[in-house]
Design an enzyme around this catalytic site. Structure first.
Site, PDB file in Angstrom:
ATOM      1  N   GLU A 113       0.829  -1.213   0.000  1.00  0.00           N
ATOM      2  CA  GLU A 113       0.000   0.000   0.000  1.00  0.00           C
ATOM      3  C   GLU A 113       0.863   1.263   0.000  1.00  0.00           C
ATOM      4  OE1 GLU A 113      -3.030  -0.054  -0.588  1.00  0.00           O
ATOM      5  OE2 GLU A 113      -3.870  -1.946   0.109  1.00  0.00           O
ATOM      6  N   ARG A 140       0.795   3.787  -3.264  1.00  0.00           N
ATOM      7  CA  ARG A 140       0.186   5.093  -3.026  1.00  0.00           C
ATOM      8  C   ARG A 140       1.233   6.180  -2.785  1.00  0.00           C
ATOM      9  NH1 ARG A 140      -5.549   3.784  -0.008  1.00  0.00           N
ATOM     10  NH2 ARG A 140      -5.543   1.570  -0.433  1.00  0.00           N
ATOM     11  N   ASP A 157      -5.261  -9.843  -8.024  1.00  0.00           N
ATOM     12  CA  ASP A 157      -5.582  -8.952  -9.146  1.00  0.00           C
ATOM     13  C   ASP A 157      -4.381  -8.280  -9.821  1.00  0.00           C
ATOM     14  OD1 ASP A 157      -5.221  -7.515  -6.774  1.00  0.00           O
ATOM     15  OD2 ASP A 157      -7.014  -6.288  -6.961  1.00  0.00           O
ATOM     16  N   GLU A 175     -11.992   0.819 -10.248  1.00  0.00           N
ATOM     17  CA  GLU A 175     -11.631  -0.105 -11.350  1.00  0.00           C
ATOM     18  C   GLU A 175     -12.495   0.025 -12.608  1.00  0.00           C
ATOM     19  OE1 GLU A 175     -11.876  -1.010  -8.150  1.00  0.00           O
ATOM     20  OE2 GLU A 175      -9.737  -1.292  -7.698  1.00  0.00           O
ATOM     21  N   THR A 228      -0.790   0.690 -10.222  1.00  0.00           N
ATOM     22  CA  THR A 228      -2.117   0.179  -9.868  1.00  0.00           C
ATOM     23  C   THR A 228      -2.895   1.163  -9.002  1.00  0.00           C
ATOM     24  OG1 THR A 228      -3.309  -1.793  -9.118  1.00  0.00           O
ATOM     25  CG2 THR A 228      -1.379  -1.127  -7.822  1.00  0.00           C
TER      26      THR A 228
HETATM   27  C1  DMJ Z   1      -6.230   0.609  -4.903  1.00  0.00           C
HETATM   28  O1  DMJ Z   1      -5.452   0.820  -3.806  1.00  0.00           O
HETATM   29  C2  DMJ Z   1      -5.472  -0.064  -6.003  1.00  0.00           C
HETATM   30  O2  DMJ Z   1      -6.145   0.124  -7.205  1.00  0.00           O
HETATM   31  C3  DMJ Z   1      -5.293  -1.535  -5.768  1.00  0.00           C
HETATM   32  O3  DMJ Z   1      -4.686  -2.170  -6.842  1.00  0.00           O
HETATM   33  C4  DMJ Z   1      -6.612  -2.190  -5.514  1.00  0.00           C
HETATM   34  N1  DMJ Z   1      -7.367  -1.523  -4.527  1.00  0.00           N
HETATM   35  C5  DMJ Z   1      -7.473  -0.103  -4.511  1.00  0.00           C
HETATM   36  C6  DMJ Z   1      -8.636   0.462  -5.260  1.00  0.00           C
HETATM   37  O4  DMJ Z   1      -9.753  -0.289  -5.311  1.00  0.00           O
END
Ligand code: DMJ
Length: 629
Positions: free
Chosen positions: A260, A264, A393, A529, A618
């Site tokens: 995370e 981020r 994912d 998403e 992501t």
């Molecule tokens: C985000 O932190 C990122 O997109 C991660 O890959 C999946 N979860 C959240 C958003 O849903």
């Protein structure tokens, strides 16, 4: 009389001297009257003017244009400053700064309340091109750099400047439209809540007008930085930048989740560095990157899930020595880029090793991976369960995106990606009833489950990106089918907002829709998403229906999740329009991802984060594609 007395030779000498004096005078007048002639011979450093934002660093003084005051005639929207026309630099080094370009026009909103009109302001191109002043500017944002930044060194090969940049610099920027203005308004509303009640904290609790801490690192603020840049919110960006400069401290005794904080914080800082050219963000990225490295000190070199960034210790969760597969395989884009920028190979080495190891592991099912991996043995655990949702994912997403980032040379990544998509087709694809929606289910020890997380809706976008990069057209067909399904996950629900998880009906039953929702799954966390995939689909097809679907979603977010005093909230029940049960939390990814993808989806400007130059991590933070030499 005296002149006549002079000899012919003497007269000629005097005439010659007089002529020489005249010529010298003209030359010296010219160099005073046309100062740019002498300026061009000065060093770039000499030409710099005092920056407006103290401490703002220029990423590469040698090649970026010098700053210029950019505050003339700001009209109703000083935050959307008119952009001057810098002469496009011919060589770029250091950060890609691919978005730092020389727009020929500026786009401004006419009034704050008149959202229906967008005014284009012609820029006096020729006149301004003659001045040597310029700004680091991009879209609406105009940021003035400091003079004293060291260029980032890079031992690892730098990406070449994409050949299209010169041509792109000549293009007219596309004016922002009503829907984009609505996104800006939504962002401002969300930001107001964060600023009023949660400034510098991780997440806003908009109903209780307070905040929650996860890592205690201003998560929402960092996640939102590049969104502000992209939306052209100069004032908000500058204020947030000040917080990063003065208050963001990583030397703290806190446990953070490696994945995370990488996607981020590290991702957010790196992309903001690339867009703004401001070295503050690279310095902060280096700092957090170094502090996360202890996570890789495990017997298998598969990283632990948690790191104490103050103490330099790392550990797995209390109840297991496993890490999540998605987490250890979705930190690569960021660490690889950090190596490229700093010249320090250790970041890339650590994450490449994870990928190489996972590539060789047994326990996959036609390219599909289990959800856990042990940090001692390095083996997959909890074998036999396969999903494209939570815990797996972004493994799939990052296979493709690392391949793109690295210039499409790393064949193992591509092989694993292609195999995995074949695995999806073979084991996880089914069609629902009555609408025959193609969906991605899950497999548990040979049993198919018609369950699909909203998280899986990243997949259509990723498939479309692969097809755009030359992979089989089948992938695009599948992307088209899946994005329709993701849209239906919103459209078939009472609030028009998707729940966290749906179950699809495999058999037609009277009065039943395709989508069923279990009580425990009916929350919505403002996730990105579907909007993310809509953005890719629109970029690659130009089909306006994708914009219309995104517009519906934005309106439903505004209807059911907007908190009047500022901010948006996750909700507990997407099936109850009269009481969606606000949860009192605004996730950082709402600003980092959801609103950013909305803004990009509504744009018709393919150069607004050009997908041939940038790859999104992501968490929706764009990082440059390294173009092979
Ligand atoms: C985000 O932190 C990122 O997109 C991660 O890959 C999946 N979860 C959240 C958003 O849903």
């Amino acid at each position: 009389k005296k002149w006549k007395q002079l000899s012919r030779l003497q007269r000629s000498i005097i005439l010659f001297l007089f002529a020489a004096l005249v010529v010298c005078g003209v030359i010296s007048y010219t160099s005073v009257g046309e100062p740019w002639k002498s300026l061009t011979n000065k060093s770039l450093d000499d030409q710099r003017t005092q920056p407006e934002i103290p401490g703002l660093k220029l990423a590469n003084p040698a090649v970026l244009p010098a700053p210029q005051k950019a505050d003339a005639n700001l009209g109703d929207h000083p935050e959307l400053s008119p952009q001057k026309l810098p002469k496009p630099p011919h060589v770029r080094r250091g950060p890609s700064n691919l978005q730092i370009k020389a727009p020929r026009r500026d786009v401004r909103l006419k009034t704050r309340h008149d959202t229906s009109r967008v005014v284009e302001e012609p820029v006096q191109a020729d006149k301004e091109e003659k001045t040597e002043k310029s700004v680091i500017s991009w879209r609406g944002a105009v940021i003035e750099p400091d003079q004293s930044t060291e260029p980032p060194s890079s031992k690892i090969k730098e990406p070449e400047k994409p050949s299209s940049v010169e041509a792109e610099d000549q293009k007219e920027p596309v004016p922002i439209n009503e829907r984009q203005i609505a996104v800006i308004e939504a962002f401002r509303h969300a930001w107001k809540g964060y600023k009023d009640f949660a400034w510098g904290h991780d997440e806003l609790k908009p109903l209780s007008k307070s905040y929650s801490e996860w890592f205690g690192l201003g998560l929402t603020l960092i996640d939102a930085l590049d969104t502000m840049w992209i939306l052209g919110l100069k004032e908000e960006f500058e204020e947030a930048r000040k917080w990063v400069a003065n208050d963001l401290v990583f030397d703290k005794n806190v446990d953070v989740n490696l994945f995370e904080s990488t996607i981020r914080i590290l991702g957010g800082l790196l992309s903001t560095y690339h867009l703004s050219g401001d070295s503050l963000f690279l310095e902060k990225a280096k700092d957090i990157g170094n502090r996360l490295m202890p996570a890789f000190k495990t017997p298998s070199k598969i990283p632990y899930s948690d790191v104490n960034i103050g103490r330099g210790t790392a550990h797995p969760p209390r109840w297991t020595s496993d890490s999540t597969v998605a987490e250890v395989t979705s930190i690569q884009l960021e660490f690889r880029e950090l190596s490229r920028l700093t010249g320090d190979e250790k970041f890339q080495k650590a994450v490449d090793e994870v990928m190489k190891h996972v590539h060789t592991l047994s326990g996959k099912n036609d390219g599909l991976v289990p959800m856990f991996i042990n940090t001692n043995s390095g083996q997959f655990t909890h074998l036999g369960v396969y999903t494209l949702g939570a815990r797996a994912d972004s493994y799939y997403e990052y296979l493709l995106k690392q391949w793109i980032q690295g210039g499409k040379k790393e064949n193992e990544l591509l092989e694993d990606y292609m195999r995995a998509i074949e695995g999806v087709k073979k084991h996880l694809l089914q069609r629902s009833q009555p609408k025959k929606l193609t969906f991605v289910g899950e497999l548990a020890h040979g049993h198919f489950s018609a369950k699909m997380d909203h998280l899986v809706c990243f997949l259509p976008g990723t498939l479309a990106l692969g097809a755009h990069n030359g992979l089989t057209a089948d992938h695009m067909k599948l992307a088209e089918a899946l994005i329709e399904t993701c849209y239906q996950m919103y459209a078939q629900v009472e609030t028009g907002l998707s729940p966290e998880i749906v179950h699809f009906n495999l058999h037609a039953q009277k009065g039943h829709k395709d989508v069923e929702i279990k009580p425990a799954d009916r929350h919505n966390l403002l996730r990105p998403e579907t909007v993310e995939s809509l953005f890719y689909m629109y970029r690659f097809t130009g089909d306006k229906k994708y914009q219309d679907w995104g517009w519906e979603i934005l309106q439903n977010f505004n209807k059911y999740t907007r908190v009047p005093t500022g901010g948006y909230t996750s909700i507990n029940n997407v099936q109850n329009p009269s009481n969606p049960e606000p949860r009192d939390k605004m996730e950082s990814f709402f600003l980092g991802e959801t609103l950013k993808y909305m803004f990009l989806l509504f744009s018709d400007d393919i150069d607004l984060i050009n997908l041939d130059k940038y790859v999104f991590n992501t968490e929706a933070h764009p990082l440059p594609i390294w173009v092979p030499a």
